[in-house]
Design an enzyme around this catalytic site. Structure first.
Site, PDB file in Angstrom:
ATOM      1  N   GLY A   1      10.174-113.596 -44.255  1.00  0.00           N
ATOM      2  CA  GLY A   1       8.861-113.348 -43.647  1.00  0.00           C
ATOM      3  C   GLY A   1       7.840-113.049 -44.727  1.00  0.00           C
TER       4      GLY A   1
ATOM      5  N   PHE B   1      -8.030 -96.199 -53.831  1.00  0.00           N
ATOM      6  CA  PHE B   1      -8.906 -96.556 -52.716  1.00  0.00           C
ATOM      7  C   PHE B   1      -9.282 -95.332 -51.877  1.00  0.00           C
ATOM      8  CE2 PHE B   1      -8.397-100.642 -54.105  1.00  0.00           C
ATOM      9  CZ  PHE B   1      -7.206-101.279 -53.809  1.00  0.00           C
TER      10      PHE B   1
ATOM     11  N   LYS C   1       5.250-108.239 -36.864  1.00  0.00           N
ATOM     12  CA  LYS C   1       6.419-107.346 -36.790  1.00  0.00           C
ATOM     13  C   LYS C   1       6.545-106.780 -35.372  1.00  0.00           C
ATOM     14  CE  LYS C   1       7.845-107.537 -41.077  1.00  0.00           C
ATOM     15  NZ  LYS C   1       9.137-108.166 -41.394  1.00  0.00           N
TER      16      LYS C   1
ATOM     17  N   ASP D   1      -7.007 -99.196 -44.094  1.00  0.00           N
ATOM     18  CA  ASP D   1      -6.082 -98.139 -44.537  1.00  0.00           C
ATOM     19  C   ASP D   1      -6.151 -96.931 -43.601  1.00  0.00           C
ATOM     20  OD1 ASP D   1      -4.854 -99.333 -46.610  1.00  0.00           O
ATOM     21  OD2 ASP D   1      -5.900 -98.262 -48.204  1.00  0.00           O
TER      22      ASP D   1
ATOM     23  N   SER E   1       8.633-102.651 -39.699  1.00  0.00           N
ATOM     24  CA  SER E   1       7.768-101.889 -40.617  1.00  0.00           C
ATOM     25  C   SER E   1       7.055-100.761 -39.883  1.00  0.00           C
ATOM     26  CB  SER E   1       6.731-102.853 -41.225  1.00  0.00           C
ATOM     27  OG  SER E   1       5.697-102.135 -41.870  1.00  0.00           O
TER      28      SER E   1
ATOM     29  N   TYR F   1      12.936-109.114 -52.316  1.00  0.00           N
ATOM     30  CA  TYR F   1      13.011-107.754 -52.863  1.00  0.00           C
ATOM     31  C   TYR F   1      13.997-106.882 -52.084  1.00  0.00           C
ATOM     32  CZ  TYR F   1      11.139-103.045 -53.977  1.00  0.00           C
ATOM     33  OH  TYR F   1      10.987-101.717 -54.336  1.00  0.00           O
ATOM     34  N   ILE F   2      13.801-106.758 -50.790  1.00  0.00           N
ATOM     35  CA  ILE F   2      14.698-105.908 -49.988  1.00  0.00           C
ATOM     36  C   ILE F   2      16.029-106.616 -49.781  1.00  0.00           C
ATOM     37  CG2 ILE F   2      14.910-104.490 -47.898  1.00  0.00           C
ATOM     38  CD1 ILE F   2      12.283-103.856 -49.191  1.00  0.00           C
TER      39      ILE F   2
ATOM     40  N   PHE G   1       9.312 -97.689 -44.235  1.00  0.00           N
ATOM     41  CA  PHE G   1       8.054 -97.081 -44.635  1.00  0.00           C
ATOM     42  C   PHE G   1       7.610 -97.784 -45.920  1.00  0.00           C
ATOM     43  CE2 PHE G   1       6.819 -93.960 -41.459  1.00  0.00           C
ATOM     44  CZ  PHE G   1       7.832 -94.228 -40.554  1.00  0.00           C
TER      45      PHE G   1
ATOM     46  N   TYR H   1      -0.125-109.286 -40.157  1.00  0.00           N
ATOM     47  CA  TYR H   1       1.236-109.006 -40.651  1.00  0.00           C
ATOM     48  C   TYR H   1       1.919-107.987 -39.739  1.00  0.00           C
ATOM     49  CZ  TYR H   1       4.717-106.264 -43.084  1.00  0.00           C
ATOM     50  OH  TYR H   1       5.853-105.545 -43.371  1.00  0.00           O
TER      51      TYR H   1
HETATM   52  C1  WQD Z   1      -0.225 -97.236 -50.395  1.00  0.00           C
HETATM   53  C2  WQD Z   1      -1.368 -96.268 -50.713  1.00  0.00           C
HETATM   54  C3  WQD Z   1      -3.549 -97.247 -50.517  1.00  0.00           C
HETATM   55  C4  WQD Z   1      -2.995-100.029 -53.888  1.00  0.00           C
HETATM   56  C5  WQD Z   1       1.680-101.729 -46.780  1.00  0.00           C
HETATM   57  C6  WQD Z   1       2.123-102.370 -45.482  1.00  0.00           C
HETATM   58  C7  WQD Z   1       3.531-101.946 -45.162  1.00  0.00           C
HETATM   59  C8  WQD Z   1       4.414-102.329 -46.312  1.00  0.00           C
HETATM   60  C9  WQD Z   1       3.943-101.616 -47.578  1.00  0.00           C
HETATM   61  C10 WQD Z   1       5.461-104.488 -46.425  1.00  0.00           C
HETATM   62  C11 WQD Z   1      -2.546 -96.388 -49.752  1.00  0.00           C
HETATM   63  C12 WQD Z   1      -3.254 -96.840 -51.968  1.00  0.00           C
HETATM   64  C13 WQD Z   1      -2.774 -99.054 -52.923  1.00  0.00           C
HETATM   65  C14 WQD Z   1      -3.993 -99.813 -54.886  1.00  0.00           C
HETATM   66  C15 WQD Z   1      -4.484 -97.673 -53.918  1.00  0.00           C
HETATM   67  N1  WQD Z   1       4.390-103.728 -46.522  1.00  0.00           N
HETATM   68  N2  WQD Z   1      -3.515 -97.894 -52.959  1.00  0.00           N
HETATM   69  N3  WQD Z   1      -4.701 -98.624 -54.865  1.00  0.00           N
HETATM   70  O1  WQD Z   1      -0.836-100.060 -47.263  1.00  0.00           O
HETATM   71  O2  WQD Z   1       0.770 -98.066 -47.063  1.00  0.00           O
HETATM   72  O3  WQD Z   1       1.625-100.344 -46.618  1.00  0.00           O
HETATM   73  O4  WQD Z   1       2.585-102.055 -47.811  1.00  0.00           O
HETATM   74  O5  WQD Z   1       6.593-104.205 -46.180  1.00  0.00           O
HETATM   75  O6  WQD Z   1       3.969-102.597 -43.996  1.00  0.00           O
HETATM   76  O7  WQD Z   1       1.286-101.900 -44.436  1.00  0.00           O
HETATM   77  O8  WQD Z   1       1.055 -99.698 -48.933  1.00  0.00           O
HETATM   78  O9  WQD Z   1       1.162 -99.704 -51.395  1.00  0.00           O
HETATM   79  O10 WQD Z   1      -0.684-101.049 -50.251  1.00  0.00           O
HETATM   80  O11 WQD Z   1      -0.795 -98.544 -50.269  1.00  0.00           O
HETATM   81  O12 WQD Z   1      -5.147 -96.615 -53.923  1.00  0.00           O
HETATM   82  O13 WQD Z   1      -4.244-100.659 -55.788  1.00  0.00           O
HETATM   83  O14 WQD Z   1      -1.879 -96.559 -52.008  1.00  0.00           O
HETATM   84  O15 WQD Z   1      -4.896 -96.931 -50.159  1.00  0.00           O
HETATM   85  O16 WQD Z   1      -3.085 -95.078 -49.557  1.00  0.00           O
HETATM   86  P1  WQD Z   1       0.535 -99.487 -47.432  1.00  0.00           P
HETATM   87  P2  WQD Z   1       0.185 -99.825 -50.270  1.00  0.00           P
END
Ligand code: WQD
Length: 336
Positions: free
Chosen positions: A82, A218, A153, A296, A124, A11-12, A178, A149
């Site tokens: 990765g 969530f 990193k 979270d 990350s 993706y990236i 981010f 994970y």
């Molecule tokens: C974002 C927000 C959830 C799904 C992670 C990794 C980070 C990077 C991105 C890889 C949060 C909420 C999510 C859902 C929800 N990974 N949510 N319902 O956890 O911030 O980061 O992914 O590069 O390193 O840590 O991203 O998109 O999972 O969650 O409510 O079905 O959306 O609680 O607040 P996150 P996310």
């Protein structure tokens, strides 16, 4: 510059390949398609009109990796390869340590053998763990990561710091992403998470397309403006352009180990994202509020001043762009 992209079909990586080619660089991509497909390679060629060498291989395979360096005069490496699913890393930690950490060690050792010492690492914001403050600067405390994970990193960041301390002829740039979202505006390239998406935006677009029934939000009892989790969502094309700037810095100045947050500096909540998606695409998102997801955090967003000052980089795309471009890709997939 001739730049090797490990995981460059991902993706990236694929979005960065496009931006590097547009800037006139030569690239070599290696990828084992464990979380990507050759579709991305075709899209890169179609979007840029440029060709590049590709090796289908596991980047941990030292013999095959040495062959890549034997056959190509590589000036710099960007390591995208990765595994990156937080939940999966909790269930399969060994897979993550072997692929992410051992893979990085084989890669760095091979680079050293071929005297290739310009390295950009896909890190990350998860290395900050539960943020000591927001917005996060690069000087903020790291550690306390809540999953394997994130620990892979952070371990690789420490490995890079030790390498640089031992030999300052390395030029290293650590980029802390981010929350990458969106896709190239062409709709030809995008994120294809295997199975049910963990991340918010891929889940939202699949609810909008009818592939998934309902979004679970969530938790709405966090100490944020509307109770739902706040994150710094950054358009993947802006993120890709940050890598081009990092390569330029290592090419022009080099001689250092640099760390940059790549975020917009703006925190949006889950409900902000849902509302923005509905507004910019006209698609209604069916959702329900559920319990918090273990691990979270409430809020996480960047102070990206350092990247602006030292890389002359700033995220340019807004939330509407992110939502629209996320939806365009899925719509295209439906039409195929
Ligand atoms: C974002 C927000 C959830 C799904 C992670 C990794 C980070 C990077 C991105 C890889 C949060 C909420 C999510 C859902 C929800 N990974 N949510 N319902 O956890 O911030 O980061 O992914 O590069 O390193 O840590 O991203 O998109 O999972 O969650 O409510 O079905 O959306 O609680 O607040 P996150 P996310």
């Amino acid at each position: 510059m001739k730049i090797l992209l490990t995981g460059g079909a991902g993706y990236i990586g694929s979005h960065t390949a496009i931006e590097l080619l547009k800037q006139g660089n030569e690239i070599v991509i290696i990828d084992d398609f464990s979380n990507s497909s050759s579709k991305a390679l075709d899209a890169i060629k179609k979007i840029t009109g440029k060709d590049f060498k590709f090796y289908e291989m596991d980047y941990k395979d030292r013999e095959k990796l040495e062959k890549v360096f034997e056959e190509n005069k590589i000036d710099a490496v960007i390591n995208f390869a990765g595994f990156k699913a937080v939940g999966e890393s909790v269930k399969k930690p060994l897979n993550y340590y072997i692929n992410n950490v051992s893979g990085a060690l084989v890669l760095l050792d091979t680079m050293k053998k071929y005297n290739c010492k310009k390295f950009v690492f896909s890190s990350s914001a998860t290395v900050y763990g539960n943020p000591e403050k927001v917005p996060l600067t690069e000087e903020c405390r790291v550690g306390g990561t809540s999953n394997p994970y994130g620990r892979t990193k952070l371990m690789i960041e420490y490995i890079l710091k030790d390498i640089y301390t031992s030999d300052d002829s390395w030029d290293i740039c650590i980029l802390r992403y981010f929350n990458p979202v969106g896709n190239h505006e062409s709709g030809l390239i995008g994120e294809e998470p295997r199975g049910i998406p963990n991340n918010l935006m891929p889940y939202i677009v699949r609810v909008a397309s009818g592939k998934l029934e309902q979004l679970s939000i969530f938790g709405n009892d966090y100490n944020t403006h509307d109770g739902t989790g706040v994150r710094d969502y950054i358009h993947v094309v802006d993120l890709a352009k940050g890598h081009v700037k990092a390569i330029e810095k290592l090419e022009k100045e080099g001689k250092g180990l640099y760390i940059y947050n790549l975020g917009t500096g703006i925190g949006y909540s889950v409900l902000d994202i849902v509302n923005a998606f509905e507004k910019s695409t006209g698609q209604k998102i069916n959702y329900k509020i559920t319990e918090r997801r273990p691990g979270d955090i409430a809020e996480c967003y960047a102070d990206s001043k350092k990247a602006k000052e030292e890389l002359n980089w700033i995220a340019e795309k807004n939330l509407e762009d992110m939502c629209r471009d996320s939806w365009t890709y899925i719509k295209n997939q439906k039409q195929e």
